[in-house]
Design an enzyme around this catalytic site. Structure first.
Site, PDB file in Angstrom:
ATOM      1  CG  ASN A 188    -129.487 -56.523 161.812  1.00 59.49           C
ATOM      2  OD1 ASN A 188    -129.209 -55.772 162.742  1.00 59.49           O
ATOM      3  ND2 ASN A 188    -130.667 -57.093 161.706  1.00 59.49           N
ATOM      4  CD  GLU A 203    -117.380 -52.734 161.269  1.00 57.10           C
ATOM      5  OE1 GLU A 203    -117.987 -53.641 161.878  1.00 57.10           O
ATOM      6  OE2 GLU A 203    -116.308 -52.240 161.693  1.00 57.10           O
TER       7      GLU A 203
END
Length: 283
Positions: free
Chosen positions: A44, A119
């Site tokens: 998240n 990422e």
């Protein structure tokens, strides 16, 4: 295939599950002769992805590939990331289309070191963020159909490959607290409810339908604790990741490539729980 941090087993105990054996022998698993790995760190907003990448970036055998945020902040002189947050109904489809392009560029960039750490990925963009936009009504059905048709065609032509997904499972409340602390201008409109919704998407994506990420192994780590302040925790986290990769392909992270003492196992302290590196695989 899901590796849960709370179900880890001690290496060398001889208690390998049949599922783990299946993972090692499955066609989608990395070959033992593989000379490099590519993994994605997922989670998240404010789950700790950047912090983990910074830890990886200190190692000479690792290259880190962050989200191309600077491109999102300057598309022809316009900050499309900020526009998306300020007016999501107008800009979400445009923004997510550009995210798809720029993340594909990251996925297919030339790898120069044994381990590349990304990422996020195109998969979380599709199955977390875009899915959330559709469910909330921010992206209408026509926009969603256009995006998914484009995404599915790309996947059929040149699907980005990952050897491992590391999911930093973090409570929405912890994410929100961190978000307020770092105070990024574009994130000012992000609410706790939005983080809760994204958390639900992540749990659904990495906890159930494995076909969404191509049956890539998933290592779930508890990221609620502050790894910046507690070096034992970040050592522990890195140990779990590197031990898992080494188990899949010993040649990639062989001892000569890993600086001495960098990933030494943290000692258990009073009141703490040290998770062991290898995890049971759940089908």
């Amino acid at each position: 295939m899901l590796c849960r941090d709370q179900e880890c087993r001690t290496p060398g105990s001889g208690q390998k599950s049949s599922q783990y054996t299946q993972l090692l022998s499955s066609p989608s698993s990395p070959s033992t002769s593989k000379s490099s790995f590519k993994i994605a760190v997922e989670g998240n907003i404010s789950s700790g992805k950047s912090t983990l990448l910074e830890l990886f970036n200190k190692q000479s055998f690792v290259e880190t590939l962050t989200e191309p945020v600077e491109k999102w902040r300057n598309l022809g002189g316009s900050n499309i990331l900020d526009r998306m947050y300020q007016d999501p109904k107008r800009w979400s489809f445009t923004f997510q289309s550009y995210v798809l392009l720029t993340m594909l560029q990251v996925h297919h960039s030339q790898q120069s070191k044994p381990l590349a750490v990304i990422e996020r990925s195109v998969y979380s963009a599709r199955y977390c963020f875009v899915e959330n936009l559709r469910a909330s009504g921010v992206m209408d059905e026509t926009e969603f159909a256009c995006y998914t048709e484009w995404f599915d065609w790309i996947m059929s032509q040149q699907r980005p490959q990952l050897d491992l997904i590391v999911y930093l499972r973090t409570s929405p409340e912890t994410c929100y607290e961190r978000l307020l602390q770092r105070a990024r201008a574009e994130e000012a409109p992000v609410s706790l409810d939005y983080l809760k919704s994204l958390h639900s998407r992540y749990e659904n994506w990495l906890g159930s339908n494995r076909s969404w990420h191509g049956n890539t192994p998933v290592l779930v780590l508890d990221a609620n604790k502050d790894v910046v302040q507690n070096k034992d925790l970040h050592n522990e986290m890195m140990e779990q990741i590197t031990a898992f990769l080494t188990k899949l392909s010993p040649d990639v992270l062989s001892p000569p490539r890993v600086p001495s003492g960098v990933f030494s196992s943290p000692q258990k302290k009073a009141g703490t729980s040290v998770r062991t590196p290898l995890a049971e695989i759940n089908q």
